[in-house]
Design a protein around this motif. Sequence first.
Motif, PDB file in Angstrom:
ATOM      1  N   GLU A 259     -35.615  13.531   8.404  1.00  0.00           N
ATOM      2  CA  GLU A 259     -34.965  13.409   7.102  1.00  0.00           C
ATOM      3  C   GLU A 259     -36.003  13.493   5.978  1.00  0.00           C
ATOM      4  O   GLU A 259     -36.978  12.740   5.971  1.00  0.00           O
ATOM      5  CB  GLU A 259     -34.217  12.080   6.998  1.00  0.00           C
ATOM      6  N   TYR A 260     -35.775  14.409   5.036  1.00  0.00           N
ATOM      7  CA  TYR A 260     -36.685  14.621   3.914  1.00  0.00           C
ATOM      8  C   TYR A 260     -36.238  13.805   2.700  1.00  0.00           C
ATOM      9  O   TYR A 260     -35.061  13.437   2.583  1.00  0.00           O
ATOM     10  CB  TYR A 260     -36.748  16.104   3.570  1.00  0.00           C
ATOM     11  N   PRO A 261     -37.151  13.540   1.788  1.00  0.00           N
ATOM     12  CA  PRO A 261     -36.796  12.765   0.590  1.00  0.00           C
ATOM     13  C   PRO A 261     -35.678  13.392  -0.240  1.00  0.00           C
ATOM     14  O   PRO A 261     -34.979  12.676  -0.968  1.00  0.00           O
ATOM     15  CB  PRO A 261     -38.114  12.726  -0.200  1.00  0.00           C
ATOM     16  N   ASP A 262     -35.487  14.717  -0.143  1.00  0.00           N
ATOM     17  CA  ASP A 262     -34.419  15.359  -0.925  1.00  0.00           C
ATOM     18  C   ASP A 262     -33.050  15.229  -0.275  1.00  0.00           C
ATOM     19  O   ASP A 262     -32.064  15.776  -0.760  1.00  0.00           O
ATOM     20  CB  ASP A 262     -34.744  16.838  -1.177  1.00  0.00           C
ATOM     21  N   GLY A 263     -32.973  14.494   0.863  1.00  0.00           N
ATOM     22  CA  GLY A 263     -31.699  14.254   1.518  1.00  0.00           C
ATOM     23  C   GLY A 263     -31.377  15.220   2.643  1.00  0.00           C
ATOM     24  O   GLY A 263     -30.407  15.007   3.382  1.00  0.00           O
ATOM     25  N   LYS A 264     -32.170  16.275   2.809  1.00  0.00           N
ATOM     26  CA  LYS A 264     -31.932  17.229   3.885  1.00  0.00           C
ATOM     27  C   LYS A 264     -32.243  16.588   5.233  1.00  0.00           C
ATOM     28  O   LYS A 264     -33.237  15.875   5.384  1.00  0.00           O
ATOM     29  CB  LYS A 264     -32.785  18.485   3.679  1.00  0.00           C
ATOM     30  N   ARG A 265     -31.386  16.899   6.237  1.00  0.00           N
ATOM     31  CA  ARG A 265     -31.537  16.290   7.555  1.00  0.00           C
ATOM     32  C   ARG A 265     -31.493  17.383   8.622  1.00  0.00           C
ATOM     33  O   ARG A 265     -30.646  18.284   8.567  1.00  0.00           O
ATOM     34  CB  ARG A 265     -30.415  15.282   7.806  1.00  0.00           C
ATOM     35  N   TYR A 266     -32.369  17.265   9.607  1.00  0.00           N
ATOM     36  CA  TYR A 266     -32.477  18.296  10.632  1.00  0.00           C
ATOM     37  C   TYR A 266     -32.510  17.648  12.016  1.00  0.00           C
ATOM     38  O   TYR A 266     -33.388  16.828  12.307  1.00  0.00           O
ATOM     39  CB  TYR A 266     -33.743  19.127  10.422  1.00  0.00           C
ATOM     40  N   ALA A 267     -31.541  18.010  12.848  1.00  0.00           N
ATOM     41  CA  ALA A 267     -31.531  17.550  14.233  1.00  0.00           C
ATOM     42  C   ALA A 267     -32.431  18.469  15.048  1.00  0.00           C
ATOM     43  O   ALA A 267     -32.352  19.695  14.941  1.00  0.00           O
ATOM     44  CB  ALA A 267     -30.108  17.573  14.790  1.00  0.00           C
ATOM     45  N   VAL A 268     -33.292  17.873  15.844  1.00  0.00           N
ATOM     46  CA  VAL A 268     -34.317  18.624  16.574  1.00  0.00           C
ATOM     47  C   VAL A 268     -34.254  18.286  18.061  1.00  0.00           C
ATOM     48  O   VAL A 268     -34.153  17.116  18.438  1.00  0.00           O
ATOM     49  CB  VAL A 268     -35.726  18.269  16.041  1.00  0.00           C
ATOM     50  N   ALA A 269     -34.333  19.312  18.907  1.00  0.00           N
ATOM     51  CA  ALA A 269     -34.471  19.114  20.349  1.00  0.00           C
ATOM     52  C   ALA A 269     -35.525  20.088  20.844  1.00  0.00           C
ATOM     53  O   ALA A 269     -35.357  21.299  20.725  1.00  0.00           O
ATOM     54  CB  ALA A 269     -33.150  19.354  21.066  1.00  0.00           C
ATOM     55  N   VAL A 270     -36.632  19.547  21.350  1.00  0.00           N
ATOM     56  CA  VAL A 270     -37.700  20.361  21.926  1.00  0.00           C
ATOM     57  C   VAL A 270     -37.937  19.891  23.351  1.00  0.00           C
ATOM     58  O   VAL A 270     -38.260  18.719  23.580  1.00  0.00           O
ATOM     59  CB  VAL A 270     -39.010  20.249  21.114  1.00  0.00           C
ATOM     60  N   PHE A 271     -37.770  20.801  24.299  1.00  0.00           N
ATOM     61  CA  PHE A 271     -37.939  20.488  25.714  1.00  0.00           C
ATOM     62  C   PHE A 271     -39.016  21.404  26.285  1.00  0.00           C
ATOM     63  O   PHE A 271     -38.911  22.625  26.186  1.00  0.00           O
ATOM     64  CB  PHE A 271     -36.625  20.692  26.469  1.00  0.00           C
ATOM     65  N   LEU A 272     -40.059  20.816  26.876  1.00  0.00           N
ATOM     66  CA  LEU A 272     -41.160  21.597  27.428  1.00  0.00           C
ATOM     67  C   LEU A 272     -41.319  21.340  28.921  1.00  0.00           C
ATOM     68  O   LEU A 272     -41.151  20.216  29.395  1.00  0.00           O
ATOM     69  CB  LEU A 272     -42.472  21.258  26.721  1.00  0.00           C
ATOM     70  N   ARG A 273     -41.647  22.414  29.636  1.00  0.00           N
ATOM     71  CA  ARG A 273     -42.046  22.323  31.039  1.00  0.00           C
ATOM     72  C   ARG A 273     -43.504  22.732  31.105  1.00  0.00           C
ATOM     73  O   ARG A 273     -43.854  23.870  30.830  1.00  0.00           O
ATOM     74  CB  ARG A 273     -41.189  23.242  31.916  1.00  0.00           C
ATOM     75  N   THR A 274     -44.367  21.794  31.449  1.00  0.00           N
ATOM     76  CA  THR A 274     -45.805  22.036  31.376  1.00  0.00           C
ATOM     77  C   THR A 274     -46.307  22.775  32.613  1.00  0.00           C
ATOM     78  O   THR A 274     -45.763  22.644  33.705  1.00  0.00           O
ATOM     79  CB  THR A 274     -46.564  20.716  31.228  1.00  0.00           C
ATOM     80  N   HIS A 275     -47.379  23.539  32.418  1.00  0.00           N
ATOM     81  CA  HIS A 275     -47.985  24.282  33.521  1.00  0.00           C
ATOM     82  C   HIS A 275     -48.836  23.372  34.394  1.00  0.00           C
ATOM     83  O   HIS A 275     -49.122  23.694  35.539  1.00  0.00           O
ATOM     84  CB  HIS A 275     -48.843  25.420  32.973  1.00  0.00           C
ATOM     85  N   SER A 276     -49.237  22.232  33.833  1.00  0.00           N
ATOM     86  CA  SER A 276     -50.057  21.266  34.558  1.00  0.00           C
ATOM     87  C   SER A 276     -49.258  19.992  34.800  1.00  0.00           C
ATOM     88  O   SER A 276     -48.330  19.678  34.046  1.00  0.00           O
ATOM     89  CB  SER A 276     -51.308  20.937  33.736  1.00  0.00           C
ATOM     90  N   LEU A 277     -49.626  19.268  35.837  1.00  0.00           N
ATOM     91  CA  LEU A 277     -48.986  17.979  36.110  1.00  0.00           C
ATOM     92  C   LEU A 277     -49.811  16.812  35.577  1.00  0.00           C
ATOM     93  O   LEU A 277     -49.494  15.659  35.858  1.00  0.00           O
ATOM     94  CB  LEU A 277     -48.762  17.802  37.615  1.00  0.00           C
ATOM     95  N   ALA A 278     -50.851  17.103  34.810  1.00  0.00           N
ATOM     96  CA  ALA A 278     -51.672  16.033  34.244  1.00  0.00           C
ATOM     97  C   ALA A 278     -50.828  15.114  33.378  1.00  0.00           C
ATOM     98  O   ALA A 278     -49.920  15.562  32.674  1.00  0.00           O
ATOM     99  CB  ALA A 278     -52.818  16.624  33.424  1.00  0.00           C
ATOM    100  N   THR A 279     -51.120  13.834  33.416  1.00  0.00           N
ATOM    101  CA  THR A 279     -50.367  12.865  32.624  1.00  0.00           C
ATOM    102  C   THR A 279     -50.665  13.019  31.136  1.00  0.00           C
ATOM    103  O   THR A 279     -49.758  12.999  30.302  1.00  0.00           O
ATOM    104  CB  THR A 279     -50.703  11.436  33.073  1.00  0.00           C
ATOM    105  N   ARG A 280     -51.929  13.195  30.785  1.00  0.00           N
ATOM    106  CA  ARG A 280     -52.326  13.325  29.380  1.00  0.00           C
ATOM    107  C   ARG A 280     -52.515  14.807  29.048  1.00  0.00           C
ATOM    108  O   ARG A 280     -53.400  15.473  29.589  1.00  0.00           O
ATOM    109  CB  ARG A 280     -53.617  12.576  29.123  1.00  0.00           C
ATOM    110  N   GLN A 281     -51.681  15.301  28.132  1.00  0.00           N
ATOM    111  CA  GLN A 281     -51.761  16.689  27.710  1.00  0.00           C
ATOM    112  C   GLN A 281     -51.576  16.758  26.193  1.00  0.00           C
ATOM    113  O   GLN A 281     -50.496  17.077  25.699  1.00  0.00           O
ATOM    114  CB  GLN A 281     -50.711  17.529  28.430  1.00  0.00           C
TER     115      GLN A 281
END
Length: 301
Positions: A259-281
């Motif tokens: 939500e921006y100060p001007d009142g605009k609102r944006y629903a976001v969905a980002v789903f990633l499948r990583t190439h590595s199984l490392a915990t910290r990326q």
Amino acid sequence: MTAPSPSRAPAPAALFPSLFHHAGADGFVHVLDVDSGAEIAYRADEPVVLASVRKIAIALEYARQAAAGTLDRAGRHTVRVAEKEGGGIGTDGCLDDVTLAARDLAYFMMAMSDNAATDTLLSLVGADRVRATLDELGVSGFPVGTGRELYGHEWAELGIDPESDIDAQLEHVDEARIRALSILDPQIAQASTPRDVTALLAAIWRDEAGEAQACAEVRDLMARQLSRHRLLAGFEDGIKVAVKNGFMWNLRNEAGVVEYPDGKRYAVAVFLRTHSLATRQPRVDAAIGRAARTAIDFLRA
């Protein structure tokens, strides 16, 4: 003579493949202007495993019942040791039984992604009621169930004894077997889409997912998320971000509303499948915030 029109930046959908590739992941994105319906979509209708993003639906049903007066927010409930999954987060990491108010179970579920608190809260509101609410809102693809019901068979698939040292046993499990787990395959596991996730979020932010009081409570719960290194990292102070994260093996998910100060609102969905199984990326985590900011900047332009 007609002046040349100003050049416009490439649409985000054209930029996402390179962004995600350099981060070491494959991605799925949907960003929706909550009020105008303008959108940015990249593989937004492909199935994705939600992991803990599914908890938004449980929070909504809890808030609807609390607003209706059928569930006492201050009512005390116990998360028992025998019901814990050993995730180490919130009540799941406690060595003894923990008694909390229902509203605190909801807080632990959303702010810390506490699986034991989630299962306890789900038993209070009822899985059948959560499914009915999702059906009513047209987003029935969300998985509904306890952690053990949805994901408890992963150890059997890997041949691991959950009563023994799991980390020591995992050292001898081939990475390919982990990637082949049914819980990570959206064609096998119960899955949804980024577009369905933003549709649910938009309904909550427009007070269409239940009573206004219930929607406001879900918004407040999501604004208290403690994880701040993915979606939130894409936005500076003064821009409100309410979010729910999800993590499992090679999955990094974030869903929320910016939500921006001007009142605009944006629903976001980002789903990633990583190439590595490392915990910290950290590059993968940063890519989530960067993808969301890129899409929103384009919509705002």
